[in-house]
Design an enzyme around this catalytic site. Sequence first.
Site, PDB file in Angstrom:
ATOM      1  CG  MET A   9      -2.054  -1.016   1.124  1.00 54.98           C
ATOM      2  SD  MET A   9      -3.101  -1.010   2.602  1.00 54.98           S
ATOM      3  CE  MET A   9      -3.989   0.505   2.398  1.00 54.98           C
ATOM      4  CD  GLU A  10       2.001   5.624  -4.155  1.00 53.56           C
ATOM      5  OE1 GLU A  10       0.820   5.501  -4.540  1.00 53.56           O
ATOM      6  OE2 GLU A  10       2.778   6.464  -4.615  1.00 53.56           O
ATOM      7  CB  CYS A  99      -1.299   0.739  -9.818  1.00 50.25           C
ATOM      8  SG  CYS A  99      -1.371   2.357  -9.058  1.00 50.25           S
ATOM      9  CE  LYS A 140      -2.401  -6.420  -4.796  1.00 50.49           C
ATOM     10  NZ  LYS A 140      -2.665  -5.010  -5.063  1.00 50.49           N
ATOM     11  CG  ASN A 200      -6.037  -7.904  -2.482  1.00 54.61           C
ATOM     12  OD1 ASN A 200      -6.011  -7.028  -3.335  1.00 54.61           O
ATOM     13  ND2 ASN A 200      -5.940  -7.630  -1.186  1.00 54.61           N
ATOM     14  N   GLY A 201      -8.984  -8.379  -1.381  1.00 59.03           N
ATOM     15  CA  GLY A 201     -10.037  -7.369  -1.434  1.00 59.03           C
ATOM     16  C   GLY A 201     -11.101  -7.568  -0.376  1.00 59.03           C
ATOM     17  CD  GLU A 202     -14.075  -3.982   0.403  1.00 56.77           C
ATOM     18  OE1 GLU A 202     -14.562  -3.874   1.539  1.00 56.77           O
ATOM     19  OE2 GLU A 202     -13.615  -3.023  -0.247  1.00 56.77           O
ATOM     20  N   GLY A 224      -4.944  -5.830   2.983  1.00 56.18           N
ATOM     21  CA  GLY A 224      -4.422  -4.467   3.028  1.00 56.18           C
ATOM     22  C   GLY A 224      -5.099  -3.644   4.104  1.00 56.18           C
ATOM     23  NE  ARG A 225      -9.125  -1.137   1.304  1.00 51.91           N
ATOM     24  CZ  ARG A 225     -10.315  -1.188   0.760  1.00 51.91           C
ATOM     25  NH1 ARG A 225     -11.043  -0.093   0.676  1.00 51.91           N
ATOM     26  NH2 ARG A 225     -10.793  -2.324   0.293  1.00 51.91           N
TER      27      ARG A 225
HETATM   28  C1  LIG Z   1      -3.555   3.711  -0.255  1.00 49.29           C
HETATM   29  C2  LIG Z   1      -3.385   2.463  -1.074  1.00 49.29           C
HETATM   30  C3  LIG Z   1      -2.168   2.203  -1.684  1.00 49.29           C
HETATM   31  C4  LIG Z   1      -1.997   1.050  -2.460  1.00 49.29           C
HETATM   32  N1  LIG Z   1      -0.768   0.807  -3.032  1.00 49.29           N
HETATM   33  C5  LIG Z   1      -0.579  -0.349  -3.750  1.00 49.29           C
HETATM   34  C6  LIG Z   1       0.710  -0.685  -4.299  1.00 49.29           C
HETATM   35  O1  LIG Z   1       1.710   0.043  -4.129  1.00 49.29           O
HETATM   36  N2  LIG Z   1       0.800  -1.840  -5.008  1.00 49.29           N
HETATM   37  C7  LIG Z   1      -0.276  -2.673  -5.203  1.00 49.29           C
HETATM   38  O2  LIG Z   1      -0.140  -3.704  -5.859  1.00 49.29           O
HETATM   39  N3  LIG Z   1      -1.481  -2.387  -4.680  1.00 49.29           N
HETATM   40  C8  LIG Z   1      -1.653  -1.262  -3.959  1.00 49.29           C
HETATM   41  N4  LIG Z   1      -2.868  -1.012  -3.392  1.00 49.29           N
HETATM   42  C9  LIG Z   1      -3.944  -2.029  -3.486  1.00 49.29           C
HETATM   43  C10 LIG Z   1      -3.885  -2.992  -2.286  1.00 49.29           C
HETATM   44  O3  LIG Z   1      -2.701  -3.749  -2.291  1.00 49.29           O
HETATM   45  C11 LIG Z   1      -5.088  -3.963  -2.310  1.00 49.29           C
HETATM   46  O4  LIG Z   1      -5.062  -4.655  -3.528  1.00 49.29           O
HETATM   47  C12 LIG Z   1      -6.418  -3.243  -2.163  1.00 49.29           C
HETATM   48  O5  LIG Z   1      -6.381  -2.259  -1.135  1.00 49.29           O
HETATM   49  C13 LIG Z   1      -7.555  -4.230  -1.852  1.00 49.29           C
HETATM   50  O6  LIG Z   1      -7.267  -4.983  -0.703  1.00 49.29           O
HETATM   51  P1  LIG Z   1      -7.875  -4.624   0.752  1.00 49.29           P
HETATM   52  O7  LIG Z   1      -9.372  -4.552   0.592  1.00 49.29           O
HETATM   53  O8  LIG Z   1      -7.409  -5.742   1.630  1.00 49.29           O
HETATM   54  O9  LIG Z   1      -7.321  -3.273   1.137  1.00 49.29           O
HETATM   55  C14 LIG Z   1      -3.071   0.138  -2.632  1.00 49.29           C
HETATM   56  C15 LIG Z   1      -4.297   0.415  -1.997  1.00 49.29           C
HETATM   57  C16 LIG Z   1      -4.461   1.535  -1.241  1.00 49.29           C
HETATM   58  C17 LIG Z   1      -5.800   1.778  -0.577  1.00 49.29           C
END
Ligand SMILES: Cc1cc2nc3c(=O)[nH]c(=O)nc-3n(C[C@H](O)[C@H](O)[C@H](O)COP(=O)(O)O)c2cc1C
Length: 324
Positions: A9-10, A99, A140, A200-202, A224-225
């Site tokens: 997560m950038e 992305c 990814k 991945n997701g949610e 992630g989140r």
């Molecule tokens: C703020 C932010 C930054 C992210 N940066 C990246 C990244 O650098 N590389 C990547 O593959 N996905 C990035 N993602 C996507 C997450 O890795 C992930 O696929 C997405 O948030 C869904 O998963 P989650 O619901 O568990 O958060 C980013 C998402 C967010 C919200």
Amino acid sequence: MATVTLAPMEGVVDVYMRDILTRIGGFDLCVSEFVRVSQNLFPASVFYNYCPELKQGGKTPAGVPVHVQIMGGEVQVMAENAAFVAELGAPGIDINFGCPAKTVNRHDAGATLLQWPDRLNMIVSAVRKAVPDTVPVSAKMRLGFSEKTLAMENALAIAEGGAGKLTVHARTKMEGYRPPAHWEYLRPIVERLDIPVVANGEIWTPDDYRNCRKVSGSEHVMIGRGVIARPSLGREIAAGRDNNTAQTAFDWIRILGLIAEYHHLIKAMNNPWRQAGRLKQWIKLLARSYEEAGPLFMAIRRFDNPHDILREVELTQERVQRAA
Ligand SMILES: Cc1cc2nc3c(=O)[nH]c(=O)nc-3n(C[C@H](O)[C@H](O)[C@H](O)COP(=O)(O)O)c2cc1C
């Protein structure tokens, strides 16, 4: 064995956050924030900047490997940078085809490439060939750019290019981060590919984890989140998976301690304004799982100095302890 990966997560999951979350436990792997490669071979300093763990054997202090994520549409440049980061000791390389950011897509990278499965295939196979066999290469992707019709073709293109693993964020680029995540679209991909597919997701709770596994058919997840909002989530999931003693979410006082610890770690950024931004961002995200984080965020949202934020966190700790 079922695995749990900490999502890249950038601007959120940096070296400090990876340290905190992997010490809490439950994660088998991390992926760095993406390194955008476009024209040249980057110097080592760029990769060390995104993934300081490269100087410590490519692992977080808790011993969890960090794969370096690269993103770009130029086959040759991607391959050269991948080879270099492998030389620097990356324990694995992940390629970002997900992305959605406009600045990225205008420059022809990330999720834009999901419109051309053959390009995905060329990038993955060039990276695979450029990197020693001992270094895993993964990718990814999202389910598509605007439609999900190419999801299988893209997944096959990536697998045939030689990726050893594929993570699928279960939404299209156009769907952004809007719930729901369409885990059901993963099942045919999981069934068709002979490499591990990571869902991945949610995933915000252990229940979401179980549902995601059931619906997607994959035993591997990336979070992630959900873990930023609930830092014990990886550990709770791993405990359930390994049939260890059940774990519950950390209480608020423990979370306040983690925020103070993060404050301490990010001093190394040497940029008070950025440090304050990171702290505010985390406290805001915590409000998704901890209602107490809402009032704390309201109290600190205008602070630009990390010390002022820490002071408010410490006052809150004292109040919670007095009330206990
Ligand atoms: C703020 C932010 C930054 C992210 N940066 C990246 C990244 O650098 N590389 C990547 O593959 N996905 C990035 N993602 C996507 C997450 O890795 C992930 O696929 C997405 O948030 C869904 O998963 P989650 O619901 O568990 O958060 C980013 C998402 C967010 C919200």
